[in-house]
Design a protein around this motif. Structure first.
Motif, PDB file in Angstrom:
ATOM      1  N   LYS A  73       0.752  -1.146   0.024  1.00  0.00           N
ATOM      2  CA  LYS A  73       0.140   0.039  -0.032  1.00  0.00           C
ATOM      3  C   LYS A  73       1.034   1.239   0.115  1.00  0.00           C
ATOM      4  O   LYS A  73       0.282   2.379  -0.282  1.00  0.00           O
ATOM      5  N   ILE A  74       2.150   1.026   0.226  1.00  0.00           N
ATOM      6  CA  ILE A  74       3.278   2.284   0.131  1.00  0.00           C
ATOM      7  C   ILE A  74       3.258   2.434  -1.310  1.00  0.00           C
ATOM      8  O   ILE A  74       3.731   1.526  -2.129  1.00  0.00           O
ATOM      9  N   PRO A  75       3.232   3.745  -1.818  1.00  0.00           N
ATOM     10  CA  PRO A  75       3.294   4.141  -3.108  1.00  0.00           C
ATOM     11  C   PRO A  75       4.759   3.581  -3.802  1.00  0.00           C
ATOM     12  O   PRO A  75       4.741   3.198  -4.779  1.00  0.00           O
ATOM     13  N   THR A  76       5.950   3.377  -3.008  1.00  0.00           N
ATOM     14  CA  THR A  76       7.031   3.044  -3.492  1.00  0.00           C
ATOM     15  C   THR A  76       7.015   1.383  -3.591  1.00  0.00           C
ATOM     16  O   THR A  76       8.156   0.619  -4.165  1.00  0.00           O
ATOM     17  N   ARG A  77       6.228   0.853  -2.861  1.00  0.00           N
ATOM     18  CA  ARG A  77       5.839  -0.618  -3.049  1.00  0.00           C
ATOM     19  C   ARG A  77       7.120  -1.500  -2.200  1.00  0.00           C
ATOM     20  O   ARG A  77       7.447  -2.612  -2.501  1.00  0.00           O
ATOM     21  N   ARG A  78       7.550  -0.787  -1.206  1.00  0.00           N
ATOM     22  CA  ARG A  78       8.414  -1.590  -0.300  1.00  0.00           C
ATOM     23  C   ARG A  78       8.546  -0.946   0.954  1.00  0.00           C
ATOM     24  O   ARG A  78       8.267   0.328   1.188  1.00  0.00           O
ATOM     25  N   LEU A  79       9.030  -1.404   1.943  1.00  0.00           N
ATOM     26  CA  LEU A  79       9.461  -0.971   3.271  1.00  0.00           C
ATOM     27  C   LEU A  79      10.734  -0.101   3.380  1.00  0.00           C
ATOM     28  O   LEU A  79      11.449  -0.446   2.488  1.00  0.00           O
ATOM     29  N   GLY A  80      10.825   0.732   4.244  1.00  0.00           N
ATOM     30  CA  GLY A  80      12.063   1.461   4.341  1.00  0.00           C
ATOM     31  C   GLY A  80      13.175   0.334   4.950  1.00  0.00           C
ATOM     32  O   GLY A  80      13.196  -0.471   5.757  1.00  0.00           O
ATOM     33  N   ARG A  81      14.579   0.688   4.279  1.00  0.00           N
ATOM     34  CA  ARG A  81      15.590   0.076   4.689  1.00  0.00           C
ATOM     35  C   ARG A  81      16.647   0.900   5.514  1.00  0.00           C
ATOM     36  O   ARG A  81      16.696   2.070   5.489  1.00  0.00           O
ATOM     37  N   PRO A  82      17.778   0.273   6.323  1.00  0.00           N
ATOM     38  CA  PRO A  82      18.558   1.217   7.141  1.00  0.00           C
ATOM     39  C   PRO A  82      19.295   1.916   6.264  1.00  0.00           C
ATOM     40  O   PRO A  82      19.664   3.140   6.921  1.00  0.00           O
ATOM     41  N   GLU A  83      19.579   1.722   5.074  1.00  0.00           N
ATOM     42  CA  GLU A  83      20.515   2.566   3.974  1.00  0.00           C
ATOM     43  C   GLU A  83      19.733   3.805   3.791  1.00  0.00           C
ATOM     44  O   GLU A  83      20.260   4.932   3.645  1.00  0.00           O
ATOM     45  N   ASP A  84      18.228   3.700   3.670  1.00  0.00           N
ATOM     46  CA  ASP A  84      17.488   4.703   3.377  1.00  0.00           C
ATOM     47  C   ASP A  84      17.601   6.087   4.671  1.00  0.00           C
ATOM     48  O   ASP A  84      17.633   7.028   4.441  1.00  0.00           O
ATOM     49  N   VAL A  85      17.460   5.269   5.660  1.00  0.00           N
ATOM     50  CA  VAL A  85      17.594   6.198   7.004  1.00  0.00           C
ATOM     51  C   VAL A  85      19.013   6.770   7.342  1.00  0.00           C
ATOM     52  O   VAL A  85      19.172   8.048   7.452  1.00  0.00           O
ATOM     53  N   GLY A  86      20.043   5.968   6.999  1.00  0.00           N
ATOM     54  CA  GLY A  86      21.315   6.428   7.081  1.00  0.00           C
ATOM     55  C   GLY A  86      21.477   7.592   6.180  1.00  0.00           C
ATOM     56  O   GLY A  86      22.320   8.618   6.574  1.00  0.00           O
ATOM     57  N   ALA A  87      21.028   7.463   4.659  1.00  0.00           N
ATOM     58  CA  ALA A  87      21.500   8.576   3.934  1.00  0.00           C
ATOM     59  C   ALA A  87      20.587   9.819   4.349  1.00  0.00           C
ATOM     60  O   ALA A  87      21.366  11.036   4.096  1.00  0.00           O
ATOM     61  N   ALA A  88      19.522   9.945   4.852  1.00  0.00           N
ATOM     62  CA  ALA A  88      18.967  11.024   5.282  1.00  0.00           C
ATOM     63  C   ALA A  88      19.457  11.587   6.296  1.00  0.00           C
ATOM     64  O   ALA A  88      19.445  12.922   6.445  1.00  0.00           O
ATOM     65  N   VAL A  89      20.102  10.730   7.245  1.00  0.00           N
ATOM     66  CA  VAL A  89      20.549  11.523   8.406  1.00  0.00           C
ATOM     67  C   VAL A  89      22.018  12.042   8.195  1.00  0.00           C
ATOM     68  O   VAL A  89      22.383  13.114   8.619  1.00  0.00           O
ATOM     69  N   VAL A  90      22.777  11.599   7.195  1.00  0.00           N
ATOM     70  CA  VAL A  90      24.002  12.165   6.719  1.00  0.00           C
ATOM     71  C   VAL A  90      23.704  13.683   6.110  1.00  0.00           C
ATOM     72  O   VAL A  90      24.289  14.615   6.517  1.00  0.00           O
TER      73      VAL A  90
END
Length: 248
Positions: A207-224
């Motif tokens: 049901k998420i538009p990107t059709r996937r769950l978030g990954r640790p790498e996604d969070v890490g990139a945003a925090v950087v």
């Protein structure tokens, strides 16, 4: 761009999942990272993983709800990394007793833990690092939150949501107090992550538009980005990282 060389970061709850992704990403951009987790073995494993690929990391296990332990660990990090912590990411947010369940079914003895780890845990960590940041005139505070802070559900998340809502309010006010000192304060509100994966969450993922769950790498990139010199004019904000599941 996004060069964090010469900076030292403390990431709480970094022994697994999104926290580990944050620690790895900050180290990859040159930051020396103090890796925190309640479980020493998890913190040590992530620190070893970072150093094995040429990064600088130190395991600092402690309980974020213990103010004295936090302050002692920050002092250890300063000594071990050779510089004061000027990037603090408060990611720890899941208490041993998550307090999940409809509120009317929960005993009062279960109310406190989700609030302690999210709100008082953040206060303890901020208190331990903020003076050094203000004295040097540079700092980044990043709070990891959740969509549960602002969107109600019937999934038994009222206590967790209360803790996250409280810390988001704290960060808003903190950002205004610290901005003149060169310290930014921002919050990253996560959507459903891979560590929650299971049959039910896979249904939600579709049901998420990107059709996937978030990954640790996604969070890490945003925090950087939030931790970087390039983000010096971004403060007091709550950024949604959720694959488009909630828009703002």
């Amino acid at each position: 761009m996004f060069d964090l060389s010469g900076h030292a970061a403390l990431v709480t709850g970094a022994g697994q999942n999104a926290g580990a992704g944050i620690a790895r990403a900050l180290a990859a951009r040159g930051a020396a990272v103090a890796v925190n987790d309640l479980v020493a073995e998890r913190a040590e494993a992530v620190a070893k993983e970072i150093t094995a690929v040429g990064g600088t990391a130190l395991a600092v296990p402690f309980d974020v709800t213990d103010r004295d332990a936090v302050r002692e660990a920050v002092a250890r990090a300063r000594d071990g990394l050779g510089r004061s912590v000027d990037i603090m990411v408060h990611n720890a947010g899941i208490a041993a007793d998550f307090g999940q369940g409809h509120f009317r079914t929960l005993e009062p003895s279960r109310w406190r833990a989700p609030i302690e780890i999210n709100l008082f845990g953040a206060m303890n960590c901020v208190s331990a690092v903020v003076d050094d940041m203000c004295e040097t005139g540079w700092g980044r505070i990043v709070q990891i939150s959740s969509g549960a802070a602002r969107t109600g559900s019937d999934q038994g998340l009222s206590l967790y949501g209360a803790g996250k809502s409280g810390v988001e309010g704290f960060m808003r006010h903190l950002s205004q107090e610290l901005a003149p000192s060169g310290v930014t304060v921002n919050t990253l509100a996560l959507g459903l992550q891979t560590n929650a994966a299971g049959a039910a969450t896979e249904v939600f993922a579709q049901k998420i538009p990107t059709r996937r769950l978030g990954r640790p790498e996604d969070v890490g990139a945003a925090v950087v980005y939030l931790a970087s010199p390039e983000a010096s004019w971004l403060t007091g904000q709550i950024l949604n990282l959720n694959g488009g599941s909630v828009t703002s």
